[in-house]
Design an enzyme around this catalytic site. Structure first.
Site, PDB file in Angstrom:
ATOM      1  N   LYS A  35      -4.689 -20.200  13.418  1.00  0.00           N
ATOM      2  CA  LYS A  35      -4.390 -18.764  13.504  1.00  0.00           C
ATOM      3  C   LYS A  35      -3.846 -18.148  12.082  1.00  0.00           C
ATOM      4  O   LYS A  35      -3.734 -19.174  11.027  1.00  0.00           O
ATOM      5  CB  LYS A  35      -3.227 -18.620  14.235  1.00  0.00           C
ATOM      6  N   TYR A 261      10.332  -2.105 -13.570  1.00  0.00           N
ATOM      7  CA  TYR A 261      10.978  -1.076 -13.042  1.00  0.00           C
ATOM      8  C   TYR A 261      12.512  -1.208 -12.912  1.00  0.00           C
ATOM      9  O   TYR A 261      12.953  -2.097 -12.624  1.00  0.00           O
ATOM     10  CB  TYR A 261      10.397  -0.632 -11.706  1.00  0.00           C
TER      11      TYR A 261
END
Ligand SMILES: Cc1ncc(COP(=O)(O)O)c(C=O)c1O
Length: 368
Positions: A35, A261
């Site tokens: 999956k 940042y």
């Protein structure tokens, strides 16, 4: 030079499969969990290689993944773990894809659609023995199975459960779940009039509880090379995915330079900063800001400043001769140094599964 890419070593994957296979009794099936795009490794290539390595059962979360496997591999067995939509029953039966029945209502709805379409749908009963997610609560299995097994449109082939926790050195729910499961399997066999195919173990249960192998095991992470960190394990597998990128800019900076940042890093000394092509949009966890490392020139270089959308800044040290275009290893090995998903997971306070499945599907996968 656009951005990062993942390299997947199919020979190592083959070796991992063979090593797990060799630890199982011959009559126990290896049901490979693929999956989430085969845990980020790329569904198509992974199932092709696994089939070539002898895997005959594949396990998905959704019917869409199961259909994709069927297009490539016409003969393998495919189990869908999630609750499939009842309307999909005729198509799933036609494609020989086996869903799990997660509740009485789900079973009745699948049965009604299958019956109306005049087909028989092979299914496995999912039992909730303590995970509290999908499945018929173990205490209700006798009653529910008695009812569902009367449906002529459902063919109960298997019965399964999923462990909430399996520990070796501390108590866990695993052993009680197994006791509950064995008890309800007996009840289901009674109503079915035959022995159903039983499977429960994912990687940790496979590693530490041989008697829980039953008729099939459902490992995922172990085959991709993780989850076998502790000693006393049954098999040892190796990671098969490396994640790499390039240096896009290198620059010498003086002490006191602010980076990224909000200037969460200020260089304490003169150094060399490399800006590399990868960011949280590619699936590199922002939680690794000022925490993680990458490998450049065979050396560990600390991430400094915030991980941004497409770029990461790293400290290569004052003596570095890093330059534009140099290869960077985000996950993998370079000149004897290694960084694997488990290390990043600890730093980002998550698990290797999340690190691997976060690698964005737009990141090209290269297979060798
Ligand atoms: C029901 C079920 N079985 C098996 C697995 C495989 O688990 P692991 O990757 O820990 O082996 C999973 C993974 O999430 C699962 O949800």
């Amino acid at each position: 030079m656009n951005g990062s890419w993942a390299e997947i070593d199919l020979a190592k994957f083959d070796a991992n499969i063979k090593c797990v296979r060799a630890a199982l009794r011959r009559e126990t099936s290896l049901m490979l969990v693929v999956k989430a795009n085969a845990y980020g490794h790329g569904l198509c290539e992974i199932v092709k290689q696994a089939a070539a390595s002898g895997v005959t059962w594949f396990v998905t979360a959704y019917a869409t993944e199961a259909r994709a496997i069927r297009e490539i591999l016409p003969h393998v067995r495919i189990l869908v773990l999630g609750a499939v939509h009842p309307d999909d029953a005729p198509e799933l039966a036609a494609l020989n894809i086996t869903p799990v029945v997660v509740s009485e209502e789900h079973g009745l709805a699948l049965s009604a659609v299958a019956r109306a379409a005049g087909i028989k749908l092979k299914v496995h009963l999912k039992v909730d023995t303590g995970m509290g997610r999908f499945g018929v609560p173990w205490a209700d299995v006798a009653r529910v199975f008695e009812r569902l097994s009367r449906s002529i449109a459902l063919e109960f082939e298997g019965i399964c459960t999923h462990f909430a926790s399996v520990e070796i050195k501390k108590p866990s729910l695993g052993p009680s779940q197994m006791d509950r499961f064995v008890e309800v399997c007996g009840q289901a066999d009674h109503f079915a009039g035959r022995k159903l195919f039983r499977h429960a173990s994912s990687s940790r249960a496979f590693l530490y509880h041989d008697p829980w192998d039953l008729d099939g095991v459902r490992p995922g992470i172990l085959l991709y090379g993780y989850g076998a960190g502790e000693t006393l394990m049954r098999v040892k597998t190796e990671p098969i995915l490396q994640w790499k990128t390039h240096v896009m800019q290198a620059k010498r900076v003086s002490a006191g330079t602010t980076v990224g940042y909000y200037s969460t890093h200020v260089t304490p000394l003169p150094t060399t900063i490399a800006t590399i092509a990868c960011g949280y949009a590619d699936g590199y966890h922002r939680a690794l800001s000022n925490k993680g490392c990458v490998l450049i020139g065979g050396r560990r270089c600390a991430i400094i400043g915030r991980v941004s959308m497409n770029w990461i800044t790293v400290d290569c040290g004052p003596d570095s001769n890093v330059k534009f275009g140099d290869e960077v290893v985000l996950i993998g090995r370079q000149a004897g140094e290694e960084i694997w998903a488990g290390e990043l997971a600890r730093q980002a306070r998550t698990i290797a599964y999340e690190i691997l499945t976060s690698i964005d599907n737009t990141v090209p996968r290269k297979y060798s």
